[in-house]
Design an enzyme around this catalytic site. Structure first.
Site, PDB file in Angstrom:
ATOM      1  N   CYS B 224       0.800  -1.213   0.000  1.00 21.04           N
ATOM      2  CA  CYS B 224       0.000   0.000   0.000  1.00 21.04           C
ATOM      3  C   CYS B 224       0.837   1.268   0.000  1.00 21.04           C
ATOM      4  O   CYS B 224       0.306   2.353  -0.194  1.00 21.04           O
ATOM      5  CB  CYS B 224      -0.910   0.035   1.214  1.00 21.04           C
ATOM      6  SG  CYS B 224      -2.004  -1.382   1.300  1.00 21.04           S
ATOM      7  N   HIS B 303      12.375   1.282   5.574  1.00 25.31           N
ATOM      8  CA  HIS B 303      12.086  -0.134   5.333  1.00 25.31           C
ATOM      9  C   HIS B 303      12.514  -0.962   6.521  1.00 25.31           C
ATOM     10  O   HIS B 303      13.676  -0.950   6.889  1.00 25.31           O
ATOM     11  CB  HIS B 303      12.827  -0.599   4.083  1.00 25.31           C
ATOM     12  CG  HIS B 303      12.184  -1.755   3.405  1.00 25.31           C
ATOM     13  ND1 HIS B 303      11.909  -2.936   4.044  1.00 25.31           N
ATOM     14  CD2 HIS B 303      11.738  -1.894   2.132  1.00 25.31           C
ATOM     15  CE1 HIS B 303      11.316  -3.755   3.197  1.00 25.31           C
ATOM     16  NE2 HIS B 303      11.202  -3.165   2.026  1.00 25.31           N
ATOM     17  N   HIS B 387      -1.847  19.886   7.381  1.00 29.07           N
ATOM     18  CA  HIS B 387      -2.744  18.784   7.035  1.00 29.07           C
ATOM     19  C   HIS B 387      -2.022  17.456   7.086  1.00 29.07           C
ATOM     20  O   HIS B 387      -0.842  17.380   6.755  1.00 29.07           O
ATOM     21  CB  HIS B 387      -3.308  18.972   5.619  1.00 29.07           C
ATOM     22  CG  HIS B 387      -3.942  20.305   5.424  1.00 29.07           C
ATOM     23  ND1 HIS B 387      -5.135  20.659   6.006  1.00 29.07           N
ATOM     24  CD2 HIS B 387      -3.530  21.387   4.720  1.00 29.07           C
ATOM     25  CE1 HIS B 387      -5.422  21.890   5.664  1.00 29.07           C
ATOM     26  NE2 HIS B 387      -4.472  22.365   4.889  1.00 29.07           N
ATOM     27  N   HIS B 391      -2.632   6.999   5.587  1.00 29.85           N
ATOM     28  CA  HIS B 391      -3.173   5.922   4.771  1.00 29.85           C
ATOM     29  C   HIS B 391      -4.354   5.271   5.491  1.00 29.85           C
ATOM     30  O   HIS B 391      -4.245   4.843   6.636  1.00 29.85           O
ATOM     31  CB  HIS B 391      -2.067   4.902   4.517  1.00 29.85           C
ATOM     32  CG  HIS B 391      -2.540   3.612   3.957  1.00 29.85           C
ATOM     33  ND1 HIS B 391      -3.277   3.532   2.795  1.00 29.85           N
ATOM     34  CD2 HIS B 391      -2.421   2.347   4.396  1.00 29.85           C
ATOM     35  CE1 HIS B 391      -3.561   2.270   2.551  1.00 29.85           C
ATOM     36  NE2 HIS B 391      -3.053   1.527   3.506  1.00 29.85           N
ATOM     37  N   HIS B 420     -14.409   5.700   5.378  1.00 24.80           N
ATOM     38  CA  HIS B 420     -15.858   5.503   5.416  1.00 24.80           C
ATOM     39  C   HIS B 420     -16.471   5.494   4.020  1.00 24.80           C
ATOM     40  O   HIS B 420     -17.270   4.629   3.681  1.00 24.80           O
ATOM     41  CB  HIS B 420     -16.493   6.625   6.239  1.00 24.80           C
ATOM     42  CG  HIS B 420     -17.967   6.463   6.436  1.00 24.80           C
ATOM     43  ND1 HIS B 420     -18.914   7.068   5.626  1.00 24.80           N
ATOM     44  CD2 HIS B 420     -18.684   5.750   7.323  1.00 24.80           C
ATOM     45  CE1 HIS B 420     -20.126   6.741   6.022  1.00 24.80           C
ATOM     46  NE2 HIS B 420     -20.009   5.937   7.060  1.00 24.80           N
ATOM     47  N   ASN B 424     -10.649   0.900   2.113  1.00 28.82           N
ATOM     48  CA  ASN B 424      -9.205   0.917   1.979  1.00 28.82           C
ATOM     49  C   ASN B 424      -8.871   0.737   0.501  1.00 28.82           C
ATOM     50  O   ASN B 424      -8.959  -0.358  -0.030  1.00 28.82           O
ATOM     51  CB  ASN B 424      -8.605  -0.215   2.818  1.00 28.82           C
ATOM     52  CG  ASN B 424      -7.088  -0.290   2.695  1.00 28.82           C
ATOM     53  OD1 ASN B 424      -6.491   0.379   1.841  1.00 28.82           O
ATOM     54  ND2 ASN B 424      -6.468  -1.076   3.536  1.00 28.82           N
TER      55      ASN B 424
END
Lengths: 452, 496
Positions: B224, B303, B387, B391, B420, B424
């Protein structure tokens, strides 16, 4: 003959707008009484050939989706309320939709169709053990490889009667043309009970009509004969129905002319009694009518409002004269139709509610039932890229007892009096019916034959 | 975590002390320079113009010296400007809006689940519990082939979904930016779980007839967080190729990855992953500066794959029946927290104002030298960013990050509302969140945005953008028809 209808896929179509959670819609007594029955309808269309068939089905699904936003009762699921009665939770679950392919063209199909084959065009699943996950409506879109489309709609009788089901299709058709639904569905309980100052219930009145009929149904034990039923469909032209109506009147009578329903119902009552070998009198029969207008319900009312009533013959009838049989039958039917009024219906509803009717009874177990679907106009359901339906069939299942006769309008005729009659009977009776002289007198077009 | 100062943090006086301290440290250079400049100016005025002229003549500068010094200045300036990295502008981006007919309400999802897994009521129960607490709404969408009973994930339908999502997003991007397909110099497509041959980037090139000397890349398998990896790659390429446009397409194709078995750890993605995609146009052309929405400031990639537990926590494998699915381990949140900490450690010095860095340094030194029991100071990232786009991996992820970074409800609103409304959507969820903020009219010139993504591996990648021009509402995008309904209150548990 091998099945030529292949189911391609099964999915659920949901509405385009999310529903506010927590909405419930109750079902009326009349609805709950029809729990054991379901309706299956097929609409046949000729396609214009401009759109590939796969695309047509896709468009139909999209318009169905849009239309479902107006029918939260259809996308909801059944639950029992505190008193053990059915209600619908509007949980937005959707309508099961199947897509199928059939070989040949729709005209070819219609030439050779019979009950078994026609029922393949409309999918149905009986209620699951857990009805909360059971779809109450099913739509099947069958594409004919060489042209044409059949839309099969089946639903439980708990939620809708055939009139509502056709309004559902009409709403879908309206949306597909990009218009608003002509009579948007309204979900409300049946008119409330009247106030206490009504006229006293005269128990001395022998004709209790509706209540006594329903009571007898409830009290009668269910005895289901094991028999194979088949369905025939006959079309009667405008002139023939006119002839039938004039024949149904007593010669020289000054009473108003019978309606097409009265006449045709009388015709079939007389004929079927003869076929079943009843010499003196007629086979037990009830009629089923739409009472929306009597109850003053709005056009868009969505719910059951068709009632059954037994038709008795008057005493001391001279039935030896066969010429009298038809007019007598017709008159008996007309009397029953005319007698049903608002008060009586309200009494019935009240009685049903008070007696907390157990809904495991079925209406059409014993008598011959003749249903008037004249208020249904299925031919109004015109979709974009398809024109008027070229044929419409309706089944109210399951059928037991003496059989079922449905009288539907027939617009393919020039005049407004043309009718289509769908008769579901035991096989032997059906074969005899097709060959009966009295029926053949009116030159019906056989639209659907019996299974050989 | 309160700082080392005594605990009357609720006192208003402390708030002003803090503000004063921050202002002082952040503007220290200005504050020291101003008195010096004032002093010099006063001195010059005192001296008078004649005195200044005398001072100048006494320097005895001749032509050669003047020329050399000016050349030196020009030379240093040129070296500086040449070695400055090119500014990367985000001209515009477009998110895919799924068709309404693909909507999956909870009731439908559960019904299908029950019909397909009829022999495994426990698995169905599990899915129901996950869905109830997921934070998803009733308007999330799954691709058409997953709507069938049973689902029909064929390669053809997967390609169909890819075409639908990617081409819609790209058409939308072309319309918004006026970009011509022939002007795309770099194309990067990232889709973790679907990697056909020819690749999805080849599919895009074929559809839009892009140039034959295009630099195209297709990143798959990277989870992702691949969206920000693609942005990083685009940035590096744009440093090497002057005057170029890059298009980045981030998506996740659900069709081939819908788990058809009954293992609970693998059913979780079915409940959360939904259809979505985004196409982003980046450029290093100075002509794009005026109309670009954002400027890329930093990309930080961390990572944790070196750690075995982190490596295995999101793992694609076959279950006992041979059905392939992605299993999520229970320690996922803890590992995510660790990865975030690593990322912040690198990100902090780059973005935090001097005041926060000083405080952090002081506490660090203090813990090392004076007293290890001092609580570590968590820098206040709210001062570095206006802001936040976290994710929308799941409710737990957003909760965890809100807690760790001490963010307010409004800061995480974009993430929660995206979860919502769209579910995802994997790598593209950051772009839906950004679009939410813009649709609400909250994006002003100079605002800084922090995008944080997590992915299998385990990776934590962040990108920092600075808003180039105020974005006026209403804007065209996936939120256009529903932004007025948001924010909604999302209950802890939705009763199904």
């Amino acid at each position: 003959m091998a099945t030529t209808v292949n189911i391609v896929c099964k999915r659920t179509v949901v509405s385009t707008k999310a529903i506010e959670p927590g909405k419930y819609l109750p079902l009326s007594v009349l609805d709950r009484f029809m729990e054991k029955n379901h309706i299956r309808m097929v609409y046949y269309y000729q396609t214009s050939g401009e759109l590939e068939l796969g695309k047509l089905t896709k468009k139909l699904r999209e318009t169905l989706s849009e239309m479902l936003t107006h029918f939260p009762i259809v996308t909801g699921r059944l639950l029992r309320d505190d008193m053990g009665h059915w209600k619908i939770k509007c949980n937005d679950a959707g309508v099961r939709t199947l897509e199928a392919k059939a070989k040949g063209s729709v005209e070819e199909w219609l030439r050779n169709v019979d009950r078994e084959k026609e029922l393949e065009l409309v999918y149905w699943e009986d209620m699951l053990e857990k009805p909360y996950y059971w779809s109450t409506f099913y739509v099947q879109l069958t594409e004919f490889e060489e042209g044409g489309l059949a839309i099969g709609l089946s639903c439980t009788h708990l939620l809708a009667d055939p009139i509502c089901a056709t309004r559902f299709m009409k709403a879908w058709a309206d949306i597909s043309l990009g218009n608003k639904i002509t009579s948007p569905p309204i979900f409300h309980p049946l008119p409330p009970q009247r106030s206490q100052n009504k006229k006293p219930n005269n128990n001395s009145n022998p004709y209790m009509g509706l209540i006594s009929h329903y009571k007898s149904i409830i009290e009668k034990p269910i005895f289901v004969k094991e028999a194979k039923y088949t369905t025939i469909s006959m079309g009667f032209s405008h002139h023939m129905v006119q002839a039938c109506m004039s024949m149904a009147q007593f010669i020289g009578s000054s009473s108003p002319s019978p309606t097409p329903f009265d006449a045709l119902a009388g015709l079939f009552w007389v004929t079927l009694s003869k076929i079943k070998g009843i010499k003196n009198g007629f086979v037990d029969m009830s009629i089923c009518l739409d009472v929306r207008k009597i109850l003053g319900l709005d056009q868009g009312f969505f719910g059951n409002s068709m009632l059954y009533n037994k038709v008795h013959l008057e005493e001391n009838l001279n039935l030896d004269l066969t010429e009298n049989k038809f007019p007598q039958a017709t008159r008996a039917i007309r009397d029953v139709v005319a007698k049903i009024d608002n008060d009586e219906i309200m009494d019935l509803i009240e009685w049903l509610e008070n007696n907390d009717v157990n809904s495991s009874k079925m209406m059409n177990v014993h008598d011959l039932i003749i249903t008037s679907l004249e208020d249904v106009d299925p031919y109004l359901a015109m979709f974009q890229d398809m024109f008027k339906p070229i044929r419409f069939s309706c089944y109210i299942e399951p059928v037991f007892g003496e059989g079922h006769v449905l009288i539907l309008p027939n617009p393919l005729d020039e005049g407004p009096l043309g009718r289509v009659v769908m008769v579901t009977l035991e096989e032997e009776d059906a074969i005899k019916l097709c060959e009966d002289d009295f029926i053949l007198l009116f030159s019906p077009t056989i639209l659907m034959k019996c299974v050989k | 975590m309160p700082p080392i100062l005594p605990d009357f943090s609720s006192s208003v006086k402390l708030k002003y002390v803090k503000l004063g301290y921050q202002y002082l440290v952040n503007h220290i250079i200005t504050l020291t320079l101003i008195p010096i400049m004032i002093g010099v100016t006063i001195e010059l005025i005192r001296l008078g113009p004649n005195e200044i002229l005398n001072l100048w003549n006494s320097l005895n500068l001749n032509l050669v010296q003047i020329l050399c010094s000016s050349f030196l200045v020009i030379f240093i300036a040129t070296v500086y400007f040449m070695s400055k990295p090119r500014t990367i502008y985000l001209v515009d981006y477009a998110c895919f809006k799924p068709p309404v007919t693909c909507r999956v309400p909870f009731a439908t999802f559960m019904e299908h689940s029950r019909l397909i897994l009829k022999d495994n009521p426990k698995s169905v129960e599990f899915q129901m519990r996950i869905l109830e607490r997921s934070g998803l709404g009733e308007e999330t969408c799954l691709p058409p082939s997953i709507h069938y009973i049973p689902p029909k994930p064929t390669m053809e339908s997967a390609r169909g979904e890819a075409e639908l999502v990617i081409f819609s997003a790209m058409d939308s991007l072309f319309e918004k930016t006026g970009l011509k397909p022939k002007d795309i110099d770099i194309l990067i497509v990232n889709c973790s779980l679907f990697s056909p041959t020819p690749s999805l980037s080849a599919m895009v090139i074929n559809k839009y007839k892009l140039r034959s000397n295009i630099k195209s890349f297709n990143l798959s398998g990277m989870g992702c967080s691949a969206g920000l990896i693609s942005i990083d790659l685009a940035r590096d390429l744009l440093q090497v190729h002057p005057n170029s446009n890059a298009v980045v397409v981030s998506t996740e194709i659900i069709t081939p990855n819908y788990y058809q078995g009954k293992e609970r750890a693998m059913l979780l993605p079915n409940c959360l992953f939904r259809m979505g995609g985004a196409a982003i146009m980046l450029s290093n052309r100075t002509t794009e500066k005026r109309r670009s929405k954002y400027r890329l400031v930093h990309v930080v990639r961390t990572h944790k794959g070196g750690d075995d537990k982190a490596y295995k926590c999101v793992y694609e494998e076959e279950d006992r029946e041979g059905k392939v699915g992605i299993s999520l381990q229970k320690d996922l949140m803890a590992i995510a927290g660790e990865a975030l900490k690593s990322n912040i450690t690198t990100m902090g010095p780059l973005v935090l104002p001097a005041s926060e860095q000083l405080l952090f340094l002081i506490t660090l030194i203090g813990r090392k030298i004076f007293n290890p029991k001092w609580k570590p100071y968590i820098p206040d990232f709210k001062q570095a960013f206006e802001h936040f786009c976290i994710h929308a991996g799941g409710r737990a992820v957003i909760d965890e990050l809100q807690k760790n970074l001490q963010l307010s409800t409004e800061h995480v609103e974009a993430s929660r509302m995206t979860l919502h409304r769209f579910g995802n959507t994997s790598s593209s969820s950051l772009w839906y969140e950004l679009n939410y903020i813009e649709s609400k009219g909250r994006m002003k010139k100079g605002d800084r945005v922090w995008q944080i993504a997590f992915g299998s591996g385990f990776k934590c990648n962040s990108a920092v953008w600075k808003c180039n021009r105020s974005i006026k509402t209403p804007i065209d995008g996936p939120w256009a028809d529903c932004i007025d309904r948001y924010p909604v209150h999302i209950p802890e548990i939705v009763k199904l």
